[in-house]
Structures are given as structure tokens and as C-alpha cells.
Design an enzyme around this catalytic site. Structure first.
Site, PDB file in Angstrom:
ATOM      1  N   GLU A  26     -12.269  -0.714  -0.234  1.00 40.50           N
ATOM      2  CA  GLU A  26     -10.901  -1.071  -0.656  1.00 40.50           C
ATOM      3  C   GLU A  26     -10.796  -2.564  -0.979  1.00 40.50           C
ATOM      4  O   GLU A  26     -11.687  -3.353  -0.646  1.00 40.50           O
ATOM      5  CB  GLU A  26      -9.886  -0.695   0.425  1.00 40.50           C
ATOM      6  N   LYS A  87      -0.273  -5.651  -4.279  1.00 37.34           N
ATOM      7  CA  LYS A  87      -0.804  -4.682  -3.316  1.00 37.34           C
ATOM      8  C   LYS A  87      -0.497  -3.309  -3.906  1.00 37.34           C
ATOM      9  O   LYS A  87       0.670  -2.964  -4.109  1.00 37.34           O
ATOM     10  CB  LYS A  87      -0.101  -4.912  -1.976  1.00 37.34           C
ATOM     11  N   VAL A 107      -5.677   1.570   1.316  1.00 37.03           N
ATOM     12  CA  VAL A 107      -6.472   2.753   1.681  1.00 37.03           C
ATOM     13  C   VAL A 107      -6.027   3.935   0.815  1.00 37.03           C
ATOM     14  O   VAL A 107      -6.849   4.627   0.212  1.00 37.03           O
ATOM     15  CB  VAL A 107      -6.319   3.066   3.185  1.00 37.03           C
ATOM     16  N   ASP A 137       8.973   3.458   8.648  1.00 34.50           N
ATOM     17  CA  ASP A 137       7.951   2.812   7.839  1.00 34.50           C
ATOM     18  C   ASP A 137       6.614   3.476   8.148  1.00 34.50           C
ATOM     19  O   ASP A 137       5.909   3.103   9.073  1.00 34.50           O
ATOM     20  CB  ASP A 137       7.912   1.303   8.134  1.00 34.50           C
ATOM     21  N   LYS A 158      -4.779  -0.271  13.617  1.00 38.50           N
ATOM     22  CA  LYS A 158      -4.532  -1.480  14.375  1.00 38.50           C
ATOM     23  C   LYS A 158      -3.407  -1.266  15.382  1.00 38.50           C
ATOM     24  O   LYS A 158      -2.455  -0.548  15.109  1.00 38.50           O
ATOM     25  CB  LYS A 158      -4.178  -2.597  13.410  1.00 38.50           C
TER      26      LYS A 158
END
Ligand code: PSU
Ligand code: MN
Length: 308
Positions: A26, A87, A107, A137, A158
Site C-alpha cells: 500500500e 489519501k 488498505v 467511523d 492499531k
């Protein structure tokens, strides 16, 4: 090379012709996940790691409005140094195309482009998921895992995310979460999370066989492979929790949300750990590139009609 929007590099085109193993990489991690100049170093090291383990790296990104599969070193340099890159997740591709923009694919975006090109294995650091700050979100990465049949090698999600909620969404969507030599879902900087994976597999061959069986059954989803960070670079959960809580509170106080939230949290955590998290991030990315190459060697690839 006939697709109006997707362009294979000569090396990737040749690799697909002969069915050589390929690993997609990525590029949001280059544009939004890591600071300069570590981002360029990392991009190069990821590619080298893939090559050293017998596969061809395909870094995926948008350059001048084209979806590029495989970048030259010069393009990697140019890309990593530019500050105005977008992005790019699913809904952003067409905007980047019409504006002839540069963009780092998330991703989700990378899975989409890799699959379009017939590439089945993809290495990243951590996937997006359900955010702690706002349970609405939810990263498109999760939906893409449900819908795009690729193997995504990561170090978990994460701990900036709500990990139990993230795993619940993956379960609801029928996405296998495979622990590589572990029963526990790793938490990116940490090897532990106290949460279970849906299956534990202990070799690249076993993962390839698992994917084959999954897809032979007619399942459409991707497969998430969670590869814990190497012990030496890992940071215990207890060390990360207060830092993550502080970064999250700052995001809420500053009203940061949407696409900007993940990059904000990553960079604040980098500052708050005085670079320790960055070192861990780089180590786990390389570890994932290696495992992805080993898996790719067991998975046949075939060139798509449009690219012949
Ligand atoms: N997690 C990381 N580093 C990253 C990202 C996630 O540890 O750079 C990037 C990935 O590209 C991922 C994206 O797909 O952030 C998720 O963003 P969002 O939450 O806006 O979907
Ligand atoms: Mn989001």
C-alpha cells in the site's frame, strides 16, 4: 496495458505473464502513515524484503491520475517527497483520476487495485477499523475485507482503534482472522490484545491452503492474516495505553475526524513515544512483507484479460 485507468509496470506485467509470485504494497503508509524521510526508506525496504524472499513487489499508488501497479525507484522518490498527495480509498479513485492527482492508496484502495490486476497477496502494517472516538467511523478497509478476495497480511489493528468492535464487524462480515503462529489477535505495537483470532495457522503453505479452501467454497471475502510484531521491537500494551488515550483526547478536543483522524493519531503517537513507535512500525511492516512473500510463493497468479 489496455485499461483506461490502470497501468502495470513492465516488471509486474512480466511477472503476471509467467505467473511469478507478486506482493502488493500500500502507499497511504508512505504518504500519510510515516514522516519523511523514513517513508521513502520504508518503501524501499519493503520492496527489498519482498524480493529477498522470492516475490516481486507491486507498490500501488495513483500518479497523475493513473492507478499504477508497481513503481520505479524514481517514482517512489517523487511520490514520497510530494506533500500534496491524496489519501485514496474506494470513493476517492474517480476524483483522483479526473483531477490527475497523486494519491496514496489505503488498505481498501490497495486491495481493490491489486485484485483488479489479479494479485492475491498484500502486505500492510495495520488495517483501519472502528474508531474509539466515534463508533460510526468504521474504515472502508473492513467492508473491502468482506468483499475483495485477497490475503491481507497485517500486524493486527492499531490500539488507537476499538479492537473488540473491529473484530465483531469482521465476524459479522464473515472475514476470517488468521493468527500466524498465535491464538491472539495482535495489537500492532504489542503482540497481545487478549482477543482471539478465528483460526491459528503455522506456516505460509497452511495459509495458502486455507485461502484456496475458502475461495473454492465460493466465499467472496478476503482473509486477514495477523502477524505479531517481532518480540524485540514490540511495546507492551500497558506502555501504549496512556499515550493512545492522550492522542485520542487531543483529536476529540481539536475536532479531528474522518480521513484526517488516522494520520493525526499516528503522528501524535510518534511524537509522544519519541520515535519508539516509529521504530516498531517499521519493524512490523518488514516482518509482514516477508510473510506475504512467503505466502505469495504458494499462490498462483494469472494475468487479467484486460492486461494481455
Ligand atoms: N494503520 C496504520 N498505518 C496506516 C494506516 C492504518 O497503522 O498508515 C492507513 C492504512 O492505509 C489504512 C488507513 O487503510 O490508514 C485507514 O484509514 P481510515 O481509518 O481513514 O479508513
Ligand atoms: Mn475513517
Amino acid at each position: 496495458m489496455r485499461h483506461p485507468h490502470i497501468q502495470l509496470s513492465p516488471e509486474i506485467s512480466r511477472a503476471l505473464d509467467i505467473g511469478a509470485p507478486i506482493v502488493a504494497l500500500e502507499s497511504t503508509v508512505i504518504t500519510h502513515g510515516l514522516p519523511q524521510p523514513q517513508n521513502l526508506q520504508l518503501a524501499r525496504d519493503m520492496e527489498k524484503q519482498v524480493r529477498d524472499h522470492g516475490a516481486t513487489p507491486a507498490t500501488i499508488a495513483l500518479l497523475d491520475g493513473k492507478i499504477r501497479i508497481g513503481l520505479s525507484d524514481q517514482e517512489l522518490v517523487q511520490f514520497s517527497e510530494s506533500d500534496s498527495t491524496l489519501k485514496v480509498s474506494h470513493r476517492d479513485f474517480a476524483a483522483a483520476i479526473v483531477k490527475k492527482a497523486n494519491g496514496g492508496t489505503t488498505v481498501a484502495g490497495t486491495m481493490f487495485a491489486a485484485n483488479m490486476a489479479g494479485i492475491k497477496v498484500f502486505a500492510t502494517g495495520g488495517i483501519g477499523g472502528v474508531h474509539k472516538e466515534s463508533p460510526f467511523d468504521i474504515s472502508t478497509d473492513l467492508r473491502s475485507l468482506a468483499e475483495i478476495p485477497t490475503i491481507v497480511v497485517c500486524a493486527g489493528a492499531k490500539a488507537i482503534l476499538d479492537l473488540p468492535a473491529t473484530l465483531e464487524v469482521l465476524e459479522t462480515m464473515g472475514v476470517p482472522v488468521v493468527g500466524y503462529r498465535t491464538d491472539e489477535f495482535p495489537a500492532f505495537y504489542s503482540r497481545e490484545s487478549g482477543l482471539n483470532v478465528s483460526a491459528r495457522l503455522d506456516s505460509p503453505k497452511e495459509i495458502a491452503d486455507f485461502a484456496k479452501a475458502h475461495w473454492e467454497l465460493g466465499m467472496k471475502s478476503g482473509i486477514l492474516v495477523a502477524n505479531p510484531i517481532p518480540e524485540a521491537e514490540s511495546i507492551p500494551t500497558s506502555g501504549m495505553e496512556p499515550i493512545i488515550a492522550k492522542a485520542s483526547a487531543e483529536a476529540v478536543a481539536q475536532g479531528i475526524h474522518g480521513q484526517a483522524l488516522t494520520p493525526f493519531l499516528l503522528s501524535r503517537i510518534g511524537e509522544l513515544t519519541k520515535g519508539k513507535s516509529l521504530k516498531a512500525n517499521l519493524a512490523l511492516l518488514l516482518n509482514n512483507a516477508r510473510l506475504a512473500a512467503e505466502i505469495a510463493r504458494e499462490i498462483p497468479v494469472k494475468k487479467k484479460e484486460w492486461a494481455i
